[in-house]
Design a protein around this motif. Structure first.
Motif, PDB file in Angstrom:
ATOM      1  N   SER A   1     -18.053 -21.169 -18.897  1.00 29.91           N
ATOM      2  CA  SER A   1     -18.119 -19.740 -19.176  1.00 29.91           C
ATOM      3  C   SER A   1     -17.451 -18.905 -18.085  1.00 29.91           C
ATOM      4  O   SER A   1     -17.893 -18.906 -16.938  1.00 29.91           O
ATOM      5  CB  SER A   1     -19.587 -19.316 -19.304  1.00 29.91           C
ATOM      6  N   LEU A   2     -16.409 -18.189 -18.469  1.00 31.17           N
ATOM      7  CA  LEU A   2     -15.781 -17.263 -17.524  1.00 31.17           C
ATOM      8  C   LEU A   2     -16.723 -16.115 -17.179  1.00 31.17           C
ATOM      9  O   LEU A   2     -16.673 -15.590 -16.071  1.00 31.17           O
ATOM     10  CB  LEU A   2     -14.462 -16.751 -18.089  1.00 31.17           C
ATOM     11  N   ALA A   3     -17.611 -15.750 -18.096  1.00 31.82           N
ATOM     12  CA  ALA A   3     -18.606 -14.717 -17.796  1.00 31.82           C
ATOM     13  C   ALA A   3     -19.547 -15.191 -16.690  1.00 31.82           C
ATOM     14  O   ALA A   3     -19.849 -14.430 -15.757  1.00 31.82           O
ATOM     15  CB  ALA A   3     -19.391 -14.352 -19.055  1.00 31.82           C
ATOM     16  N   LEU A   4     -19.999 -16.440 -16.761  1.00 32.04           N
ATOM     17  CA  LEU A   4     -20.850 -16.981 -15.696  1.00 32.04           C
ATOM     18  C   LEU A   4     -20.064 -17.132 -14.394  1.00 32.04           C
ATOM     19  O   LEU A   4     -20.592 -16.867 -13.316  1.00 32.04           O
ATOM     20  CB  LEU A   4     -21.430 -18.334 -16.108  1.00 32.04           C
ATOM     21  N   LEU A   5     -18.826 -17.557 -14.496  1.00 29.70           N
ATOM     22  CA  LEU A   5     -17.998 -17.739 -13.308  1.00 29.70           C
ATOM     23  C   LEU A   5     -17.826 -16.425 -12.556  1.00 29.70           C
ATOM     24  O   LEU A   5     -17.951 -16.369 -11.334  1.00 29.70           O
ATOM     25  CB  LEU A   5     -16.632 -18.297 -13.694  1.00 29.70           C
ATOM     26  N   ASN A   6     -17.555 -15.355 -13.294  1.00 31.94           N
ATOM     27  CA  ASN A   6     -17.319 -14.052 -12.661  1.00 31.94           C
ATOM     28  C   ASN A   6     -18.607 -13.349 -12.272  1.00 31.94           C
ATOM     29  O   ASN A   6     -18.583 -12.450 -11.441  1.00 31.94           O
ATOM     30  CB  ASN A   6     -16.465 -13.180 -13.578  1.00 31.94           C
TER      31      ASN A   6
ATOM     32  N   GLU B   1     -20.521 -11.051 -13.187  1.00 33.98           N
ATOM     33  CA  GLU B   1     -20.661  -9.598 -13.209  1.00 33.98           C
ATOM     34  C   GLU B   1     -20.246  -9.111 -14.584  1.00 33.98           C
ATOM     35  O   GLU B   1     -19.497  -9.789 -15.285  1.00 33.98           O
ATOM     36  CB  GLU B   1     -19.828  -8.932 -12.122  1.00 33.98           C
ATOM     37  N   PRO B   2     -20.719  -7.949 -14.988  1.00 31.03           N
ATOM     38  CA  PRO B   2     -20.318  -7.461 -16.318  1.00 31.03           C
ATOM     39  C   PRO B   2     -18.800  -7.299 -16.392  1.00 31.03           C
ATOM     40  O   PRO B   2     -18.169  -6.824 -15.447  1.00 31.03           O
ATOM     41  CB  PRO B   2     -21.011  -6.099 -16.427  1.00 31.03           C
ATOM     42  N   PRO B   3     -18.223  -7.690 -17.521  1.00 28.89           N
ATOM     43  CA  PRO B   3     -16.766  -7.550 -17.646  1.00 28.89           C
ATOM     44  C   PRO B   3     -16.379  -6.080 -17.779  1.00 28.89           C
ATOM     45  O   PRO B   3     -17.188  -5.255 -18.207  1.00 28.89           O
ATOM     46  CB  PRO B   3     -16.451  -8.321 -18.921  1.00 28.89           C
ATOM     47  N   PRO B   4     -15.134  -5.744 -17.441  1.00 28.00           N
ATOM     48  CA  PRO B   4     -14.658  -4.384 -17.694  1.00 28.00           C
ATOM     49  C   PRO B   4     -14.784  -4.067 -19.185  1.00 28.00           C
ATOM     50  O   PRO B   4     -14.770  -4.960 -20.028  1.00 28.00           O
ATOM     51  CB  PRO B   4     -13.187  -4.426 -17.259  1.00 28.00           C
ATOM     52  N   ASP B   5     -14.882  -2.794 -19.487  1.00 27.44           N
ATOM     53  CA  ASP B   5     -15.098  -2.357 -20.871  1.00 27.44           C
ATOM     54  C   ASP B   5     -14.116  -2.978 -21.854  1.00 27.44           C
ATOM     55  O   ASP B   5     -14.503  -3.367 -22.953  1.00 27.44           O
ATOM     56  CB  ASP B   5     -15.031  -0.826 -20.968  1.00 27.44           C
ATOM     57  N   GLU B   6     -12.837  -3.095 -21.475  1.00 28.13           N
ATOM     58  CA  GLU B   6     -11.836  -3.609 -22.418  1.00 28.13           C
ATOM     59  C   GLU B   6     -12.023  -5.090 -22.746  1.00 28.13           C
ATOM     60  O   GLU B   6     -11.453  -5.590 -23.716  1.00 28.13           O
ATOM     61  CB  GLU B   6     -10.405  -3.343 -21.921  1.00 28.13           C
ATOM     62  N   PHE B   7     -12.830  -5.813 -21.954  1.00 22.85           N
ATOM     63  CA  PHE B   7     -13.072  -7.234 -22.205  1.00 22.85           C
ATOM     64  C   PHE B   7     -14.490  -7.519 -22.687  1.00 22.85           C
ATOM     65  O   PHE B   7     -14.827  -8.666 -22.977  1.00 22.85           O
ATOM     66  CB  PHE B   7     -12.799  -8.054 -20.941  1.00 22.85           C
ATOM     67  N   ARG B   8     -15.317  -6.498 -22.778  1.00 21.57           N
ATOM     68  CA  ARG B   8     -16.736  -6.702 -23.088  1.00 21.57           C
ATOM     69  C   ARG B   8     -16.948  -7.375 -24.448  1.00 21.57           C
ATOM     70  O   ARG B   8     -17.696  -8.338 -24.558  1.00 21.57           O
ATOM     71  CB  ARG B   8     -17.471  -5.370 -23.034  1.00 21.57           C
ATOM     72  N   GLU B   9     -16.287  -6.889 -25.504  1.00 21.71           N
ATOM     73  CA  GLU B   9     -16.465  -7.468 -26.831  1.00 21.71           C
ATOM     74  C   GLU B   9     -15.965  -8.915 -26.866  1.00 21.71           C
ATOM     75  O   GLU B   9     -16.620  -9.800 -27.434  1.00 21.71           O
ATOM     76  CB  GLU B   9     -15.736  -6.640 -27.888  1.00 21.71           C
ATOM     77  N   MET B  10     -14.831  -9.176 -26.234  1.00 16.55           N
ATOM     78  CA  MET B  10     -14.273 -10.522 -26.201  1.00 16.55           C
ATOM     79  C   MET B  10     -15.219 -11.484 -25.477  1.00 16.55           C
ATOM     80  O   MET B  10     -15.465 -12.599 -25.948  1.00 16.55           O
ATOM     81  CB  MET B  10     -12.908 -10.515 -25.507  1.00 16.55           C
TER      82      MET B  10
END
Length: 192
Positions: free
Chosen positions: A38-43, A45-54
């Motif tokens: 998971s790139l979300a777990l790797l990073n 932190e909450p993703p920037p708004d433009e990547f949130r849905e993805m």
């Protein structure tokens, strides 16, 4: 040879690498297992708004991958990723909740689609992610490739496009010995 491909379905580089691996698998007698990274777990932190849905859609897809694995449905996990990646990267559509659900239907795994919204799968996704990170990290991303019987994995290989059969096999024939070499840790060059 059993090979595990830890991936995040949001990454276009990972998609290309998965197609490379599938092109090599029959020629080198590889059995590919599909596992979450998971790139979300790797990073972390909450993703920037433009990547949130993805990233939310990716999280749902990884839940389904892990649920299919837990049910012994590795081939279904591969078909689901193929359907999702084809829709996202080959047809140039955004990765969304709707595209994840459509890919589950197209891959014939709609019976397991309840996992998409089931946060109880998040811990299994985290464990898979951690396994990949511990095998190849730190300073890595998606994908992570591991081979059974070898302690360390690698991030990548990252390919810019799916190559012809001869080049694809040459890449595997170079990567596989590196995976088995305990003193090896990195080869890298910048993207053009």
């Amino acid at each position: 040879m059993d090979v595990t491909f830890h991936f995040d379905p949001a990454c276009p580089w990972t998609w290309r690498t998965s197609r490379w691996l599938l092109s090599v698998a029959p020629e080198r007698d590889l059995a590919v297992r599909w596992r979450p990274f998971s790139l979300a777990l790797l990073n972390d932190e909450p993703p920037p708004d433009e990547f949130r849905e993805m990233m939310a859609a990716s999280t749902k897809a990884l839940r389904l991958i892990e649920a299919l694995q837990a049910a012994g449905r590795n081939d279904d996990a591969g078909r689901f990723y193929t359907a999702l990646g084809t829709h996202t990267f080959e047809s140039m559509n955004p990765l969304t909740d709707a595209s994840v659900r459509a890919a589950a239907e197209a891959a014939g795994v709609a019976d397991a689609a309840g996992a998409l919204d089931d946060a109880s799968w998040d811990e299994a996704v985290r464990r898979s992610h951690t396994t990949a990170w511990e095998a190849a990290g730190p300073d890595i991303g998606s994908p992570v490739l591991t081979v059974d019987g070898v302690t360390r994995g690698v991030h990548g290989p990252i390919v810019g496009e799916v190559t012809d059969k001869a080049e694809a096999l040459a890449i595997w024939d170079a990567v596989e010995p590196l995976l088995r070499t305990p003193t090896f840790f990195e080869v890298k060059r910048g993207r053009p």
